[in-house]
Write a protein that holds these residues in place. Sequence first.
Motif, short mmCIF file in Angstrom:
data_model
loop_
_atom_site.label_atom_id
_atom_site.label_comp_id
_atom_site.label_asym_id
_atom_site.label_seq_id
_atom_site.Cartn_x
_atom_site.Cartn_y
_atom_site.Cartn_z
N LEU A 255 0.82 -1.21 0.00
CA LEU A 255 0.00 0.00 0.00
C LEU A 255 0.86 1.26 0.00
O LEU A 255 0.46 2.30 -0.56
CB LEU A 255 -0.95 -0.01 1.19
CG LEU A 255 -2.11 -1.01 1.08
CD1 LEU A 255 -2.90 -1.07 2.38
CD2 LEU A 255 -3.03 -0.65 -0.09
N ILE A 256 2.02 1.20 0.63
CA ILE A 256 2.94 2.35 0.56
C ILE A 256 3.40 2.56 -0.88
O ILE A 256 3.45 3.70 -1.38
CB ILE A 256 4.14 2.14 1.51
CG1 ILE A 256 3.67 2.20 2.97
CG2 ILE A 256 5.23 3.17 1.25
CD1 ILE A 256 4.75 1.80 3.97
N PHE A 257 3.73 1.47 -1.56
CA PHE A 257 4.11 1.55 -2.97
C PHE A 257 2.94 2.09 -3.80
O PHE A 257 3.12 2.98 -4.65
CB PHE A 257 4.52 0.16 -3.46
CG PHE A 257 4.69 0.05 -4.95
CD1 PHE A 257 5.80 0.60 -5.58
CD2 PHE A 257 3.74 -0.62 -5.72
CE1 PHE A 257 5.96 0.49 -6.96
CE2 PHE A 257 3.90 -0.73 -7.09
CZ PHE A 257 5.00 -0.18 -7.71
N ALA A 258 1.74 1.56 -3.56
CA ALA A 258 0.56 2.01 -4.31
C ALA A 258 0.28 3.49 -4.08
O ALA A 258 -0.14 4.21 -4.99
CB ALA A 258 -0.65 1.17 -3.92
N SER A 259 0.54 3.96 -2.86
CA SER A 259 0.30 5.36 -2.55
C SER A 259 1.19 6.28 -3.37
O SER A 259 0.77 7.37 -3.78
CB SER A 259 0.55 5.61 -1.06
OG SER A 259 -0.39 4.91 -0.27
N ALA A 260 2.42 5.84 -3.64
CA ALA A 260 3.32 6.64 -4.47
C ALA A 260 2.73 6.82 -5.86
O ALA A 260 2.88 7.88 -6.49
CB ALA A 260 4.69 6.00 -4.54
N HIS A 261 2.03 5.80 -6.35
CA HIS A 261 1.39 5.92 -7.66
C HIS A 261 0.17 6.84 -7.58
O HIS A 261 -0.06 7.64 -8.50
CB HIS A 261 1.01 4.54 -8.19
CG HIS A 261 2.15 3.86 -8.88
ND1 HIS A 261 2.46 4.08 -10.19
CD2 HIS A 261 3.09 2.98 -8.41
CE1 HIS A 261 3.53 3.37 -10.53
NE2 HIS A 261 3.92 2.69 -9.46
#
Length: 465
Positions: A255-261
Amino acid sequence: MTVTIPPDLLTTPEWQERLDSLAKKHAVPGVQVGLIALDSAGDVDLRVLTTGVTSLVTGVEVTPETIFQYGSITKIWTTTLIMQLVDEGKLTLDTLVVDVLPDFKIATSEYSDLITVRHLLTHTSGIDGDLFTDTGYGDDCIEKYVASLSTASSITPPGGQLSYCNSGFTVAGRIIEVLRGKAWDDVLVDHLYAPLGLSHVITRTKDAPLFRAAVGHLANTDPTSEERVVPTKQWVLVRAQGPAGVITGTVEDLLIFASAHMRDGLGLNGNRILSEESARLMRTPQFDLSTVSSVDQAWGLGWVLSDWGQATSVRHSGATIGQIASLHTFPEANVAVCILTNSRGGSLLAKELETAIGAELGLAYPQPLDEGAGDEFDGSGLLGTYETTTTRFELTRREDGQLLMAASSKVDISGEPDQPPLQVRMLSNSRFMFDPEGSATEFAHLLIDGVEFLYGGRLYEKVSD
């Protein structure tokens, strides 16, 4: 659009009971569910709910720190690494693969010189997509795998009908290795894990014992056992499939990775991993799916785009050996939902849970358009056997006219046993739903250059009537 996150969503005993019940219903030993919501002030609301165990043998409890296999969600990470290279001017989406990998060849040699980076990221290279060749565990495994594609057949010419292609993403991984001068795994660490501050995400199996790792579970073929699923004897796919599907981590790190997107390339910690232009381009339609799917609108770069009513889901899912993962991001609402599971029943669990969470957010889980078959339709034009390298579908018709489809493995990748023929539900004269346990797929019948196919994410060529 503005979405209000209910205070009790995934935080109350009622939600815990719901998750526990769904896990039992669908024979999923362990689950992580996560939701992240971002507001304009920069505040982050991250919620994680878990249930069950990592393995029915060990009985180790699933916690927020348990790592699950992301499967094909890995493709979004690989696409991100490619787009970083685009940002740096090291290549473009229209760069030919042979311009970076001069020795790249597939069996149809004239196609080898036509495949571009964009084709790899949009599943339109035409390369046979499900070649799980084991080329060892060394850092040269991806290089060896790409060399092995010299005998790979082509389903379509480059730039033709989309057909899901794991092989293409391994080629993309090799491009990353060549331009970065190091193994794909190490590029992930340097260019994504470290910049985003991720601590519970791995690719190399030797690192798994350092974490609380979930084990996949397969259908139990023992009729005398009370357990519906049993742990798999193989933990992960071959390492050469890394860029296509072997990242393993927690729901929080995903989710941290997805948030960057969702933040157009800007990490929650303030580090930028992509330009705004590249992050937005990844979720911009590249291939229209409206002629083959009534649920998915288009394919972007890596991402799939689906209509959830008030918002578009920018999503991907993953399936490995007995593990299922699902990620939905809603950039318009700054919300993402992720579900990680350790059995094939995770597909149905995820669908039920995503439907419930979506309803709480005012979003509608997409349903296939049921237009119904015409009065004169008898299905005879659909009957036959359709195949890829790894999978066979046989469409038959009972005496009462009901169409049945049986799925079987030509090459055992998932470890799941084959299932008996199941009824299909016609959505139109050329589209139908096929619902084996743990999955529900919309299929479309296509005619491409005189050749018949079924499309269900992949193209399955008709080989006999």
